[in-house]
Scaffold this motif. Structure first.
Motif, PDB file in Angstrom:
ATOM      1  N   UNK A   1      43.186  53.472  39.729  1.00  0.00           N
ATOM      2  CA  UNK A   1      44.351  52.614  40.126  1.00  0.00           C
ATOM      3  C   UNK A   1      43.582  51.127  40.345  1.00  0.00           C
ATOM      4  N   UNK A   2      42.525  51.026  41.083  1.00  0.00           N
ATOM      5  CA  UNK A   2      41.967  49.819  41.353  1.00  0.00           C
ATOM      6  C   UNK A   2      41.647  49.105  39.795  1.00  0.00           C
ATOM      7  N   UNK A   3      41.166  49.707  39.122  1.00  0.00           N
ATOM      8  CA  UNK A   3      40.656  49.059  37.737  1.00  0.00           C
ATOM      9  C   UNK A   3      42.022  49.053  36.930  1.00  0.00           C
TER      10      UNK A   3
ATOM     11  N   UNK B   1      41.684  44.829  39.995  1.00  0.00           N
ATOM     12  CA  UNK B   1      40.993  44.381  41.520  1.00  0.00           C
ATOM     13  C   UNK B   1      39.587  44.511  41.369  1.00  0.00           C
ATOM     14  N   UNK B   2      38.698  43.678  41.902  1.00  0.00           N
ATOM     15  CA  UNK B   2      37.430  43.686  41.807  1.00  0.00           C
ATOM     16  C   UNK B   2      36.770  45.069  42.249  1.00  0.00           C
TER      17      UNK B   2
ATOM     18  N   UNK C   1      51.055  45.269  38.326  1.00  0.00           N
ATOM     19  CA  UNK C   1      49.757  44.655  37.963  1.00  0.00           C
ATOM     20  C   UNK C   1      48.998  45.484  36.903  1.00  0.00           C
ATOM     21  N   UNK C   2      49.481  46.566  36.707  1.00  0.00           N
ATOM     22  CA  UNK C   2      48.790  47.389  35.270  1.00  0.00           C
ATOM     23  C   UNK C   2      48.921  46.559  33.920  1.00  0.00           C
TER      24      UNK C   2
ATOM     25  N   UNK D   1      49.014  53.528  48.275  1.00  0.00           N
ATOM     26  CA  UNK D   1      47.358  53.285  48.316  1.00  0.00           C
ATOM     27  C   UNK D   1      47.171  52.002  49.324  1.00  0.00           C
ATOM     28  N   UNK D   2      45.897  52.364  50.060  1.00  0.00           N
ATOM     29  CA  UNK D   2      45.715  51.268  50.950  1.00  0.00           C
ATOM     30  C   UNK D   2      44.203  50.991  50.446  1.00  0.00           C
ATOM     31  N   UNK D   3      43.876  49.687  50.134  1.00  0.00           N
ATOM     32  CA  UNK D   3      42.827  49.174  49.707  1.00  0.00           C
ATOM     33  C   UNK D   3      42.128  48.274  50.695  1.00  0.00           C
TER      34      UNK D   3
END
Lengths: 471, 471
Positions: free
Chosen positions: B122-124, B128-129, B271-272, B305-307
């Motif tokens: 999901x980060x990708x 997100x970096x 943001x996807x 999700x917590x980043x």
């Protein structure tokens, strides 16, 4: 995925789970994979194009199962029983499939009202008076955090409406024993009390909190200008299922103006057995309590019940009322978002409803009695075997045991203990989780997985003797 | 219930859910029951004897369904989309059926490692970096509480190891706008900051936080001897999906030493779509962020999700390490209990894994683009209709609208607004949740339920005109 594909793959998933449960005993109980091994099997990046559900089903046996430690295995004796009774699993399937949320009563009235009903059913099942109101939360960790925040707000006269804990001149203090669960300490720290204001109350020879030591600690703090705020007592501690004396603790709490929260996460389920209720004698003197049907009782995780005597105080501490959540009936209903931390709410009550109805109270009672009987049998075996010791009373289903060969003590005894437990775990025959007690490692045997019968306990005991006595 | 009964009743449950989803449009969207009506259908006490699962299945249509507001209905436009995509539902079925817990990596390695993998996917997907590490929690409310506790501990130099917030001489202050979610306020109060130390930062004409006002408020607090601690910015506020200017806010936060937490609970899913990423320009300057795949993206609730950029700090604040949870590999693995509040942990990653694999990134993108297109279409319709207004920009899928007949203003306009929305809700044709904006009631139209197509939005718009213009 459309409903017809769901029907087809859903049947496959149900069949796969039915087979998994039926054949659980064929797996090594503890997973044998090493760190990073599962991750290495997975693509580092997400698929751009749809893969089809068949691809996922293909990966279950190949990728997922080797990476599981099997909690529903008949020889799972680690941690605590986390029983997903299959009737409760189906209740959860209904909940997930319906996909409704309880943001407010209006957002799905049945979600709230079946929760009210089932939490009241459990109240009756464990013999609590009508003075208690219940709500479902995720885990005991969250319930205890809510309890300590409520205690904080009561003692501080709702400091959250003013300067918060930052405005308190005399520090508020929380009390628990060294045998309370790690989540108690964590909750006190998250709630802002600070470790310097968390007291470890002395325990007696059987690891239960000493009410006289509590009283003394409270008086010392008050004399030093601090403000005693809450005590967390435990019915069935994690390590030994020790039973803090609730009646005496409640007496101190009332005399000293402390909030009494009772952590009965594991042992609360046992209170559906009338013969076990003396174990929490005095419970009516508590202000809040947590018991987890997702442990021994069999509700699919997560299903933790938080009961309070003063729901108005709970709501006053937790409530929010933004315009986008208001409805015309708010004055006549429970809005459970104000009974805990999260706003969003699954239809968790369905899994509890299905469990209780399909098993009946009598069915649940019979299973718990079976497990207590198995624990007593094993305790008797261990006690009569040479060099073996049962280290604490066995009021329920957890035994603390050690094999003490001559000539081994302190560190060498620890090494022996950890080594034989590890041999059993690696053999795949059973799963045990060691812990420390009075500064020495010992082995906890937590009995009560759904499929665990006497023969499984017999096999465990044979493995223990084999691995420890040959070591 | 044994595995063979589970197989039989499980198929029935799957079929019932498949039918429920296929026929969702046949139900009135909002439940029509009154307070207490469902509860009155249920026995006041639990059954002593087992009832059999058939009895439960019989009650679904009779007792449960009338008490539901149908979130998976094509004309559900209330609150926000909480999409339980059926592939994700099956992922959750696998999780519940397996019944394994992630108390530690060792207690089921695949649970942790598939969570590491899918949160990184999901980060990708949202661009997100690699500096971010993710974990699954239940809801944004809990994530924001964790964020504010982490901010508190950073600013106070780990006060939890000492006197807690009670030892702080200069109060720590939290900043958010009046359009931040109610959970931000709640988290700050639960974490002990106190309402007196929560600042409401001014917003601009489109309801976004003003970075200059933040800077001013921070300077004023510092001049008054207080310690600015954290700012919570929102990407996509609940009422209007307003977008706080993250780049400018991050600049203030860095200059002033504030923790920046970003609430992208709803809008994070968007943001996807690369074309949406400018909406959170500056996100790399945040310390923590929450986005909820259980909303628009389609993961079955709950999956938040917590980043964080500094997982070591998170673990230092949250960790507990009792002996009964230790294993030999603890130094080499992630123990996710130290990444949030609860100790117990479902295998939540499976529902995210199944969603992403079965839909593919391209499938998810196509659905979100459909919804944004539908929102733009409706906004254009409303803007050109006489007496109708769109009250805020529509960057995503939420519209704020009002019908303003001549001669109605203030309270009479509010009555008109609430009345026509109520008529639609009671008709069963669609579900809308009004809210206040700039002191006046208006109607939010939140588009994006899984089955919502253009024709459903057209039907909604026809119902709005019918009910408002005839009122």
């Amino acid at each position: 995925m459309n409903p017809e594909e769901f029907r087809r793959f859903g049947h496959e998933v149900v069949d796969w789970i039915a087979d998994y449960r039926a054949r659980a005993a064929q797996h090594p109980v503890m997973s044998r994979v090493g760190p990073g091994q599962i991750r290495a099997e997975l693509p580092a990046s997400p698929p751009q194009a749809p893969e089809g559900f068949e691809a996922i089903l293909d990966d279950l046996d190949r990728v997922v199962v080797p990476g599981l430690s099997h909690w529903q295995h008949p020889r799972f004796f680690g941690y605590f029983p986390s029983n997903g009774e299959l009737s409760s699993v189906l209740g959860d399937y209904l909940s997930t499939g319906l996909g409704v949320l309880g943001l407010s009563w209006q957002s799905s009235p049945a979600l709230t009202e079946i929760e009210e009903t089932t939490t009241d059913w459990v109240r009756q099942m464990v013999g609590l008076s009508e003075a208690w109101s219940g709500v479902i939360q995720d885990t005991a960790s969250s319930c205890t955090l809510v309890a300590l925040v409520c205690a904080r707000e009561k003692a501080s006269g709702y400091s959250l409406a003013g300067a918060g804990l930052q405005g308190e001149e005399k520090p508020l203090v929380v009390y628990a024993s060294a045998h309370s669960h790690s989540s108690v300490d964590k909750a006190a720290l998250l709630a802002g009390f600070g470790r310097a204001n968390v007291r470890v109350v002395a325990t007696d020879a059987v690891h239960a909190m000493r009410a006289d030591a509590l009283d003394e600690a409270v008086r010392a703090d008050r004399a030093a200008g601090r403000r005693p705020c809450a005590v967390v007592a435990t019915t069935g501690t994690t390590t030994t299922t020790a039973l803090d004396p609730l009646r005496a603790i409640a007496e101190v709490a009332h005399g000293q103006g402390l909030w009494l929260h009772v952590d009965a996460a594991l042992a609360g389920s046992a209170m559906i057995l009338p013969e076990c209720r003396p174990l929490w004698d005095g419970i009516e003197g508590a202000d809040s309590l947590v018991l987890n049907p997702h442990k021994w009782l069999g509700a699919a995780f997560d299903c933790s019940l938080y009961y309070v005597r003063d729901p108005q105080h709970l709501v006053r501490v937790m409530s929010t009322n933004p315009s986008y959540l208001r409805s015309a009936v708010d004055e006549k209903v429970r809005n459970l978002r104000d009974w805990g931390i999260p706003l969003g709410r699954r239809f968790r009550a369905l899994k509890l409803w299905c469990l209780i109805r399909e098993q009946g109270v009598s069915g649940l009672q019979a299973r718990l009695r079976r497990d207590i009987g198995n624990a007593r049998w094993l305790a008797a075996e261990v006690r009569t075997a040479p060099r073996w010791r049962v280290l604490a009373p066995v009021p329920l289903q957890t035994l603390c045991v050690r094999h003490e060969p001559p000539g081994l003590e302190s560190e060498s005894l620890d090494r022996h203990t950890l080594a034989w437990a590890d041999r059993i775990n690696r053999s795949g025959a059973a799963y045990l989780t060691p812990a420390t007690l009075d500064g020495r490692w010992m082995v906890r045997v937590s009995i009560g997985a759904l499929p665990t019968e006497r023969r499984d306990v017999e096999e465990l005991w044979a493995a223990m003797r084999r691995e420890a006595e040959s070591g």
